[in-house]
Write an enzyme that holds these catalytic residues in place. Structure first.
Site, PDB file in Angstrom:
ATOM      1  N   ARG A   1     -41.848  15.841   7.931  1.00  0.00           N
ATOM      2  CA  ARG A   1     -40.674  16.528   8.459  1.00  0.00           C
ATOM      3  C   ARG A   1     -39.473  15.588   8.375  1.00  0.00           C
ATOM      4  O   ARG A   1     -39.496  14.489   8.930  1.00  0.00           O
ATOM      5  CB  ARG A   1     -40.904  16.934   9.917  1.00  0.00           C
ATOM      6  CG  ARG A   1     -42.189  17.719  10.158  1.00  0.00           C
ATOM      7  CD  ARG A   1     -42.358  18.007  11.640  1.00  0.00           C
ATOM      8  NE  ARG A   1     -43.640  18.630  11.970  1.00  0.00           N
ATOM      9  CZ  ARG A   1     -44.717  17.943  12.330  1.00  0.00           C
ATOM     10  NH1 ARG A   1     -44.663  16.614  12.426  1.00  0.00           N
ATOM     11  NH2 ARG A   1     -45.843  18.572  12.607  1.00  0.00           N
TER      12      ARG A   1
ATOM     13  N   CYS B   1     -50.500  23.457   6.571  1.00  0.00           N
ATOM     14  CA  CYS B   1     -49.950  22.316   7.303  1.00  0.00           C
ATOM     15  C   CYS B   1     -49.558  22.673   8.731  1.00  0.00           C
ATOM     16  O   CYS B   1     -48.924  21.876   9.421  1.00  0.00           O
ATOM     17  CB  CYS B   1     -48.752  21.724   6.566  1.00  0.00           C
ATOM     18  SG  CYS B   1     -47.341  22.847   6.424  1.00  0.00           S
TER      19      CYS B   1
ATOM     20  N   HIS C   1     -45.477  21.747  23.350  1.00  0.00           N
ATOM     21  CA  HIS C   1     -45.414  20.279  23.383  1.00  0.00           C
ATOM     22  C   HIS C   1     -46.667  19.702  24.034  1.00  0.00           C
ATOM     23  O   HIS C   1     -47.202  18.691  23.599  1.00  0.00           O
ATOM     24  CB  HIS C   1     -44.166  19.817  24.154  1.00  0.00           C
ATOM     25  CG  HIS C   1     -42.958  19.702  23.304  1.00  0.00           C
ATOM     26  ND1 HIS C   1     -41.682  19.782  23.786  1.00  0.00           N
ATOM     27  CD2 HIS C   1     -42.827  19.500  21.970  1.00  0.00           C
ATOM     28  CE1 HIS C   1     -40.815  19.639  22.793  1.00  0.00           C
ATOM     29  NE2 HIS C   1     -41.492  19.478  21.690  1.00  0.00           N
TER      30      HIS C   1
ATOM     31  N   GLU D   1     -44.230  30.937   5.630  1.00  0.00           N
ATOM     32  CA  GLU D   1     -44.098  30.971   7.085  1.00  0.00           C
ATOM     33  C   GLU D   1     -43.693  32.341   7.602  1.00  0.00           C
ATOM     34  O   GLU D   1     -43.625  32.548   8.814  1.00  0.00           O
ATOM     35  CB  GLU D   1     -43.063  29.942   7.546  1.00  0.00           C
ATOM     36  CG  GLU D   1     -43.412  28.512   7.143  1.00  0.00           C
ATOM     37  CD  GLU D   1     -42.272  27.556   7.414  1.00  0.00           C
ATOM     38  OE1 GLU D   1     -42.278  26.912   8.476  1.00  0.00           O
ATOM     39  OE2 GLU D   1     -41.373  27.452   6.550  1.00  0.00           O
TER      40      GLU D   1
END
Length: 552
Positions: free
Chosen positions: A289, A485, A187, A414
């Site tokens: 998202r 991305c 974060h 992924e």
């Protein structure tokens, strides 16, 4: 530490700054396990008031910050008021404990459970620790833990930074950010990149820097230089000036020096960020998202609710490509209407497309809403599936999107299996988009943002680059577009490597667009491929980064 030293970590972006260190104050001492003199009823009232105040403060901070920070802080506020935590605290108060100790102990137990789960939930442990400290501080009548204010601009050094602090950093005072913990997708890193804060994370020796030490923070090199001399400071000034000029240059489409087009797109978490992304030069959206519609809901949102949100996003990009990711949730991001059973290893459980195919009605509603929103706007809508592992999953998702009238379907790469099978997946779909955050996690078997393995969570690792090269080669062989991305696309030099490996578009936080655009413009396709090969030939992430710098 008075002699000059060079500390290394993971740089976020290409920023450069220098100034005196100011260290984050340590967390307040843990409360003692003492019996309450007030009684359970009064202690319960104190806790309820403190939690309400902390949740309100976090919500207000989020509203002031906006963007991704608002989502993070809203989630923290919801943590503070979680009924399970309230029940655990109440049990301790009923046993005669003080409010301070009950909060500290109950929150600590939940933190340990989150850390054991790993994955997305493991990442939330630090957020919960911040909430706990804020509640205890309120109960003690003390200010919430936070950023120091030495009265002059400074380089902030901390073990790690809570989202509530990162979101509202005073950028007139905080010249740069250095943390001991964290990885490139923490974060702290994500918010620093979004706010264009010069930052280096995962710096092992940063905790030993005394207050007032002058340092140069070089995010491009991932280095902290202590006690620089006059020549180094002058060089830093020149680089800061050059970067400012590059960022102020007129907005142009992303392209290499030889004119090869590389569209630069935005990663967005809600329609609210669309206007800023366009202003910063986004040529479309490479990752939208959709989780924001689902994560705080008790039941799946209706087709009409979803359509309104998607239409608002698409309307901001007329004639431009907008890639929407189907709901990426599951056991590691539990939703009551999507996953009902606990899993011992949620990072390897039913998540992403696996969860959607197990509850096909949710996926069908989302595809219906997207098709209706696309028909009502002029954007070029692409839809992709998260966490695809097999050819069979690729075929199922593509068939469903076609059934709902959506023209362009793709898959996210992924996990290693989809990268290694890219030449077999792409014939069954229209495009691939590489999510480097999860691809790195699964390739290196290293939990995202877990401080103890932060060094492994590096998309520069040759093992990750080899997998990306496989996808790029498959894209060229099948004539299908391959985008990136993940957070790796926001690293300017790594962006050049990704293009050299076959990426045809790059998508990132909008704040990174200017730096990436400027770096791409310095290299031809032939040079980008040579830089990529130099990185691929390395044995470690650090060597790959250095090899790319030397080749560039």
């Amino acid at each position: 530490m008075t002699d000059q030293a060079v500390l290394t970590g993971i740089g976020i972006g290409t920023g450069l700054a220098y100034g005196p260190v100011a260290r984050m104050a340590p967390a307040p001492a843990a409360p003692a396990d003492e019996p309450s003199e007030l009684g359970a009823e009064r202690e319960n009232a104190r806790v309820a008031e403190a939690i309400k105040a902390v949740a309100a403060d976090l919500t207000a901070r989020g509203e002031a910050a906006g963007g991704s920070a608002q989502e993070v802080l809203k989630a923290q506020a919801m943590m503070a008021e979680d009924p399970s935590l309230a029940k655990a605290v109440a049990a301790r108060l009923d046993a005669g404990k003080t409010a301070e100790w009950a909060v500290h102990d109950a929150f600590g137990e939940f933190m340990r459970q989150l850390q054991q789960l790993g994955g997305y939930l493991g990442e939330r442990a630090a957020d919960l620790a911040d909430v706990s400290q804020r509640v205890v501080a309120h109960l003690r009548g003390l200010p919430a833990p936070g950023v120091p204010d030495p009265g002059h601009p400074f380089v902030l050094v901390a073990d790690d930074l809570a989202p509530a602090d990162t979101a509202l950093l005073d950028l007139d005072k905080v010249l740069a950010l250095v943390t001991v913990e964290g990885g490139p997708t923490s974060h702290t890193a994500i918010l620093a990149r979004e706010k264009s804060i010069t930052a280096v994370v995962g710096v092992a020796g940063a905790g030993d820097l005394p207050d007032g030490t002058t340092v140069i923070v070089d995010a491009a090199a991932g280095q902290i230089v202590t006690e620089p001399d006059e020549a180094q400071l002058a060089q830093a000034e020149e680089r800061i000036r050059e970067r400012a000029e590059a960022q102020a240059a007129p907005l142009t489409p992303g392209a290499l020096a030889d004119g090869t087009e590389v569209p630069l797109l935005a990663n967005l978490g809600s329609p609210d960020g669309a206007e800023e992304a366009v202003a910063l030069g986004a040529e479309g959206v490479g990752l939208f998202r959709t989780e924001f519609l689902f994560l705080s809901a008790e039941q799946a949102p209706s087709v009409a609710e979803q359509r309104e949100a998607y239409q608002r996003l698409l309307a901001a990009f007329p004639g431009k490509k907008v890639v929407v990711r189907a709901l990426d949730a599951g056991a590691d991001k539990p939703l009551p209407f999507l996953s009902s059973s606990e899993e011992e290893n949620p990072a390897l459980g039913r998540r992403g497309l696996r969860a959607l195919l197990a509850h096909e009605e949710i996926l069908r509603d989302q595809l219906t809403a997207l098709a209706e929103a696309g028909a009502a706007t002029e954007a070029e809508l692409w839809v992709m599936a998260p966490m695809v592992s097999t050819v069979e999953e690729t075929q199922q998702f593509t068939a469903l999107t076609r059934e709902h009238g959506l023209r362009t379907a793709g898959v996210m790469v992924e996990v290693p299996s989809s990268a290694l099978l890219a030449d077999r997946l792409l014939p069954h779909t229209d495009f691939a988009s590489i999510g480097t955050n999860d691809l790195t996690q699964y390739t290196m078997a290293a939990d995202r943002l877990l401080g103890s393995v932060a060094a492994l969570q590096d998309p520069w690792h040759p093992a990750v680059l080899r997998l990306i090269a496989e996808v790029g080669a498959a894209g060229r062989a099948t004539g299908k577009p391959v985008g990136v991305c993940g957070e790796a696309a926001a690293d300017p030099l790594l962006a050049v490597v990704l293009v050299g490996l076959g990426a045809t578009t790059l998508s990132m936080t909008p704040a990174a667009l200017a730096d990436v655009r400027a770096e791409l413009s310095r290299h031809t396709r032939q040079q980008a491929e040579a830089i990529a090969q130099a990185a691929l030939a390395a044995a470690t992430a650090a060597e790959a980064r250095e090899a790319a710098r030397a080749a560039a």
